[in-house]
Every structure is written in structure tokens, then in C-alpha cells.
Design an enzyme around this catalytic site. Structure first.
Site, PDB file in Angstrom:
ATOM      1  N   GLY A 174      23.240  -8.428  52.355  1.00 44.55           N
ATOM      2  CA  GLY A 174      24.063  -8.350  53.558  1.00 44.55           C
ATOM      3  C   GLY A 174      23.815  -7.059  54.320  1.00 44.55           C
ATOM      4  O   GLY A 174      23.694  -7.060  55.553  1.00 44.55           O
ATOM      5  N   LYS A 197      23.012 -18.968  52.606  1.00 47.60           N
ATOM      6  CA  LYS A 197      24.079 -18.486  53.502  1.00 47.60           C
ATOM      7  C   LYS A 197      23.627 -18.673  54.947  1.00 47.60           C
ATOM      8  O   LYS A 197      23.293 -17.729  55.657  1.00 47.60           O
ATOM      9  CB  LYS A 197      24.365 -17.017  53.219  1.00 47.60           C
ATOM     10  CG  LYS A 197      24.979 -16.787  51.845  1.00 47.60           C
ATOM     11  CD  LYS A 197      25.182 -15.305  51.618  1.00 47.60           C
ATOM     12  CE  LYS A 197      25.546 -14.990  50.196  1.00 47.60           C
ATOM     13  NZ  LYS A 197      25.321 -13.577  49.874  1.00 47.60           N
ATOM     14  N   ARG A 256      19.988  -4.046  39.514  1.00 49.43           N
ATOM     15  CA  ARG A 256      20.826  -3.088  40.245  1.00 49.43           C
ATOM     16  C   ARG A 256      21.227  -1.899  39.367  1.00 49.43           C
ATOM     17  O   ARG A 256      21.401  -0.789  39.879  1.00 49.43           O
ATOM     18  CB  ARG A 256      22.070  -3.791  40.787  1.00 49.43           C
ATOM     19  CG  ARG A 256      21.735  -4.603  42.029  1.00 49.43           C
ATOM     20  CD  ARG A 256      22.922  -5.345  42.548  1.00 49.43           C
ATOM     21  NE  ARG A 256      22.670  -5.824  43.906  1.00 49.43           N
ATOM     22  CZ  ARG A 256      23.355  -6.799  44.492  1.00 49.43           C
ATOM     23  NH1 ARG A 256      24.332  -7.396  43.841  1.00 49.43           N
ATOM     24  NH2 ARG A 256      23.066  -7.165  45.711  1.00 49.43           N
ATOM     25  N   GLY A 263      20.097 -10.239  47.183  1.00 55.25           N
ATOM     26  CA  GLY A 263      20.309 -10.253  45.740  1.00 55.25           C
ATOM     27  C   GLY A 263      19.535 -11.372  45.057  1.00 55.25           C
ATOM     28  O   GLY A 263      18.840 -11.140  44.059  1.00 55.25           O
TER      29      GLY A 263
HETATM   30  P1  ADP Z   1      19.947 -13.811  49.044  1.00 53.45           P
HETATM   31  O1  ADP Z   1      20.927 -13.465  47.956  1.00 53.45           O
HETATM   32  O2  ADP Z   1      18.526 -13.467  48.683  1.00 53.45           O
HETATM   33  O3  ADP Z   1      20.354 -13.239  50.374  1.00 53.45           O
HETATM   34  P2  ADP Z   1      21.215 -16.368  49.473  1.00 53.45           P
HETATM   35  O4  ADP Z   1      22.388 -15.882  48.709  1.00 53.45           O
HETATM   36  O5  ADP Z   1      21.383 -16.650  50.912  1.00 53.45           O
HETATM   37  O6  ADP Z   1      19.955 -15.409  49.241  1.00 53.45           O
HETATM   38  O7  ADP Z   1      20.697 -17.745  48.861  1.00 53.45           O
HETATM   39  C1  ADP Z   1      20.250 -17.884  47.547  1.00 53.45           C
HETATM   40  C2  ADP Z   1      20.491 -19.281  47.049  1.00 53.45           C
HETATM   41  O8  ADP Z   1      19.982 -20.235  47.967  1.00 53.45           O
HETATM   42  C3  ADP Z   1      19.814 -19.560  45.741  1.00 53.45           C
HETATM   43  O9  ADP Z   1      20.794 -19.643  44.733  1.00 53.45           O
HETATM   44  C4  ADP Z   1      19.120 -20.911  45.958  1.00 53.45           C
HETATM   45  O10 ADP Z   1      19.320 -21.814  44.915  1.00 53.45           O
HETATM   46  C5  ADP Z   1      19.775 -21.411  47.236  1.00 53.45           C
HETATM   47  N1  ADP Z   1      18.951 -22.364  48.006  1.00 53.45           N
HETATM   48  C6  ADP Z   1      17.686 -22.202  48.431  1.00 53.45           C
HETATM   49  N2  ADP Z   1      17.243 -23.310  49.053  1.00 53.45           N
HETATM   50  C7  ADP Z   1      18.255 -24.197  49.042  1.00 53.45           C
HETATM   51  C8  ADP Z   1      18.419 -25.533  49.516  1.00 53.45           C
HETATM   52  N3  ADP Z   1      17.432 -26.182  50.125  1.00 53.45           N
HETATM   53  N4  ADP Z   1      19.613 -26.142  49.302  1.00 53.45           N
HETATM   54  C9  ADP Z   1      20.611 -25.499  48.681  1.00 53.45           C
HETATM   55  N5  ADP Z   1      20.520 -24.235  48.202  1.00 53.45           N
HETATM   56  C10 ADP Z   1      19.359 -23.588  48.382  1.00 53.45           C
HETATM   57 MG    MG Z   2      22.841 -14.280  47.444  1.00 57.40          MG
END
Ligand code: ADP
Ligand code: MG
Length: 404
Positions: A384, A204, A39, A360
Site C-alpha cells: 500500500g 485488491k 519482513r 506483501g
Molecule cells: P500484493 O500483496 O502483492 O499487493 P494483492 O494483495 O493485491 O497483492 O493480491 C494478492 C492475491 O491476489 C494473491 O493471494 C492471489 O492469490 C490473488 N489473485 C491473483 N490473481 C487472482 C485472480 N485471478 N483471482 C482471484 N485472486 C487472484
Molecule cells: Mg496483499
């Protein structure tokens, strides 16, 4: 659209002018060590453009989610050194956001100089829901500058003082980073080249279920991985053990599956899952096991999509002309659970068309797994914000720049 969106050029000659830039410098830190500087690097071109134009550049940004009061654990100071390295010039640092240090630091700037103000979220006015409280803080921020440039894409979906209210108080323009993000997202929502495939994952779950509603209308295929999988599997009647589950979203998932079938949109769920008996921690070696998605043991939790699913997802992406990917397929931070995310990232680099990574952690995954960022069409800095854009919501930080 008014000329607010014409970019920095619409602000006229900036030589000698104090320009407040809202950047997104919210990087992951391990203590004071930056673990991913993506970033900061993404923020450099606009800051440099302003400095090259002779502006006195005042950067405002947040770090983490402090409680609206001074707290050294959330200081932007570690970021300032890295920004200075990347810009190749000294960067001044104000130890407050709108107080004596900020005023003094800004007054000391020469044409082309750059300063960073302390974490804007250490002030409770920044995120206040009360328009007057936020406005009063925005007044103080606006006093530090003659013009405002909005370049923090990761925060444009927030109605916050340094994103929204300050733009009402100063001549304002969109920075190049926000303009580029908006341009790519418009290509995804307006006339995506088909097949258009969307890959969703991450943790999320309820945030992301919201996007599916809107995407069922637009995408040809929806691939679902990450923590979201288990709510869908459960909705289909399978046991998911100790996996991430949003029990109150089961009906929503059932409805999505039915709606997708009605509309001829393919929803692809993993058929195999990598499980372990505990969430990875430093205390024990991971013991990954691959099981059918319909047979997750009651004492296990799903931490990645399995190899059969990874291959199926890659195959589903092979003929795509437009791809949007948000959310890792598994707990990629731990090598034993990174293969699904790696396979999807690899498939995106091979897409003949537009591939967009948003979020992120997804963007960090691409970099930490060693992919060349240039192999992707676009890596969005805002998770988001890009999801809300794709959901069709108005983003306050964009709307305020586009108002007449
Ligand atoms: P982004 O930041 O790309 O929008 P999120 O914040 O929603 O993504 O999610 C990222 C997190 O999701 C990562 O830290 C990863 O470890 C977690 N994750 C992925 N698959 C699983 C799972 N099956 N169970 C728990 N956590 C998970
Ligand atoms: Mg995230």
C-alpha cells in the site's frame, strides 16, 4: 529537507538512550508458525544498528488487524523468537504495549538490549481517527523512549499513533529500511530510465486501479494480470464468467484504455487465461484449463494468465530499463495457477536496469516460488505504501519526519 531524514546518525550519541523503533513485523502466520519471515529479516539491520550503538532498543509493531483490544490470536510473541534468532541475541517481550509489562521491560534493559512490545494494534488509540485519542496513546508510547526511529515502511502511509503522532513527540529519524525504500521509489517517480514498464496484478482491484491514473503519465507500457484483468475484459465487452469483477469500475477501465491509447502508452492485457470451475480449496484437485481471454465460459473463473500471455509479458519486459511490479498474475499459492507469476518474476530477474517488486503477496510469491531475492533490484516491504507513493500521495509517516 531537515535533518530528520539524515537517518539514525542525526540522533547523536545513542549510548544508554532508549530508542523506540517502529518496525513492520506483520508476517503471515499459520497458527503460531511464521510462513514467510521476510519482513522480520528486513527489520533486523536497523535494530542491530541501534543495538550496536549502545541504545536500549524498544521495538513497536503490529500484527494483523485486531479490534483494538487484547486478543491472544494477534500476539507478536511468535515473532520475537525469530527476531532473536536473526539478531543472535536474546530479545525481551512485553505482554502489553504501554502498560506495566512494557514499563518494567523497558526499565530492565541494559545498553544494547532489545525488547519488543506487544502488538500495538491491540490498543484502540493506535488507529483511532480522533487526533486526541491517538495523541493520548502516542504520549504513553513516547514515555517509554528518548528518541524515535521510523522503520516500518509498510505502515508509513498510515496516520497512526506509532507511525505519525509519536514522531511529533520525540526526536525522530528515518531508519535505513524506510530510507532505502524512499530512495528507490523516488528513482521510479522522478527520472525512470526508459523503457519503463509497470506490471499490475493481485486481488485488491479498486486499490490498484487508482495507481493506473498516475502511471499512464509515466510508464511506457502497462501489463495487467491477476484479478484486475476481468474488469478490463468485461469493459471490452467480453464475458468473464465467475471471475473477480468490480462492476462499478467498468467505466474507469474504459477511460484508462482510451487515455492510454491517446498518450501512446501500451496497455497489455492477457490473451489467454487459465480457468477452473471453482476457486482452489483443499477439498478438490484443481482442474486448470487454458481458454482465450475472450471466451471465458460462464461456469468458470480466471485464476492465472495463460502461457501465451506469460510469454508476451516476458517479451514486453525484455528490453525494459525500469520495472515496477505489484500484484501476482494469478493465484500463485496453488501450483496449478502459479505459472504466470513465475514467468513475470523470471523476466524481472533478467531486466538490465532497475527492477522493483512491491506488495506483501508479490514479495512472498517471489520467495515461495524459489527465486533468489538478490536477482531483483529491490523488493519492497510495503504494498500500500509503495502504491500510494507512486500515485503521488503524501505519506504521513514520511512527511512527519521531513517537516521543518
Ligand atoms: P500484493 O500483496 O502483492 O499487493 P494483492 O494483495 O493485491 O497483492 O493480491 C494478492 C492475491 O491476489 C494473491 O493471494 C492471489 O492469490 C490473488 N489473485 C491473483 N490473481 C487472482 C485472480 N485471478 N483471482 C482471484 N485472486 C487472484
Ligand atoms: Mg496483499
Amino acid at each position: 529537507m531537515s535533518d530528520h531524514t539524515a537517518g539514525i546518525a542525526s540522533l547523536g550519541d545513542l549510548k544508554g538512550k532508549r530508542v523506540l523503533v517502529r518496525s513492520d513485523l506483520n508476517v503471515p502466520l499459520d497458527g503460531t508458525t511464521i510462513t514467510d519471515d521476510g519482513r522480520i529479516r528486513a527489520s533486523v539491520p536497523t535494530i542491530k544498528e541501534l543495538s550496536d550503538a549502545g541504545a536500549r532498543v524498544v521495538v513497536t509493531a503490529h500484527l494483523g488487524r485486531p479490534k483494538g483490544e487484547p486478543d491472544p490470536a494477534y500476539s507478536l510473541e511468535p515473532v520475537v523468537g525469530r527476531l532473536s534468532e536473526l539478531l543472535g541475541r536474546p530479545v525481551a517481550f512485553a505482554t502489553d504495549t504501554v502498560g506495566a509489562s512494557a514499563t518494567e521491560t523497558v526499565a530492565g534493559l541494559q545498553d544494547g538490549d532489545v525488547a519488543v512490545l506487544e502488538n500495538v494494534r491491540l490498543n484502540d488509540g493506535e488507529t483511532s481517527k480522533d487526533d486526541e485519542v491517538r495523541g493520548a496513546f502516542a504520549d504513553q508510547l513516547a514515555q517509554l523512549a528518548d528518541a524515535f526511529v521510523s522503520d516500518g515502511f509498510g505502515v508509513v502511509h498510515r496516520k497512526q499513533a506509532s507511525v505519525y503522532d509519536v514522531a511529533l513527540r520525540l526526536p525522530s529519524a528515518m531508519g535505513g529500511l524506510v530510507a532505502a525504500e524512499v530512495d528507490v521509489l523516488r528513482r521510479l517517480t522522478e527520472h525512470p530510465e526508459r523503457p519503463y514498464v509497470v506490471v499490475l496484478g493481485g486481488s485488491k482491484v479498486s486499490d490498484k486501479l487508482g495507481v493506473i491514473d498516475n502511471l499512464i503519465d509515466k510508464a511506457d507500457k502497462l501489463l495487467i494480470g491477476g484479478g484486475m484483468v476481468f474488469t478490463f475484459l468485461k469493459a471490452q465487452g467480453h464475458e468473464v464468467g465467475k471471475s473477480l469483477l468490480e462492476a462499478d469500475q467498468l467505466d474507469t477501465c474504459t477511460r484508462y484504455l482510451a487515455e492510454a491509447a491517446d498518450r501512446g502508452v501500451e496497455i497489455l492485457l492477457p490473451t489467454d487465461i487459465v480457468v477452473d470451475t471453482a476457486f482452489p480449496s483443499g477439498d478438490r484437485e484443481p482442474e486448470p484449463r487454458v481458454v482465450p481471454a475472450s471466451e471465458i465460459p460462464s461456469d468458470a473463473l480466471g485464476l492465472d494468465i495463460g502461457p501465451e500471455s506469460a510469454a508476451a509479458f516476458a517479451a514486453a519486459l525484455a528490453d525494459a530499463r525500469t520495472v515496477f511490479w505489484n500484484g501476482p498474475m494469478g493465484v500463485f499459492e496453488v501450483d496449478a495457477f502459479a505459472d504466470g507469476t513465475r514467468a513475470v518474476a523470471q523476466a524481472l530477474t533478467e531486466v538490465d536496469g532497475l527492477s522493483v517488486v512491491g506488495g506483501g503477496d508479490s514479495a512472498a510469491a517471489v520467495r515461495t516460488l524459489g527465486f533468489d531475492e538478490a536477482a531483483f533490484g529491490h523488493i519492497s516491504t510495503g504494498g500500500g505504501a509503495s502504491l500510494e507513493f507512486l500515485e503521488g500521495k503524501e505519506l504521513p509517516g514520511i512527511a512527519v519526519l521531513e517537516r521543518d
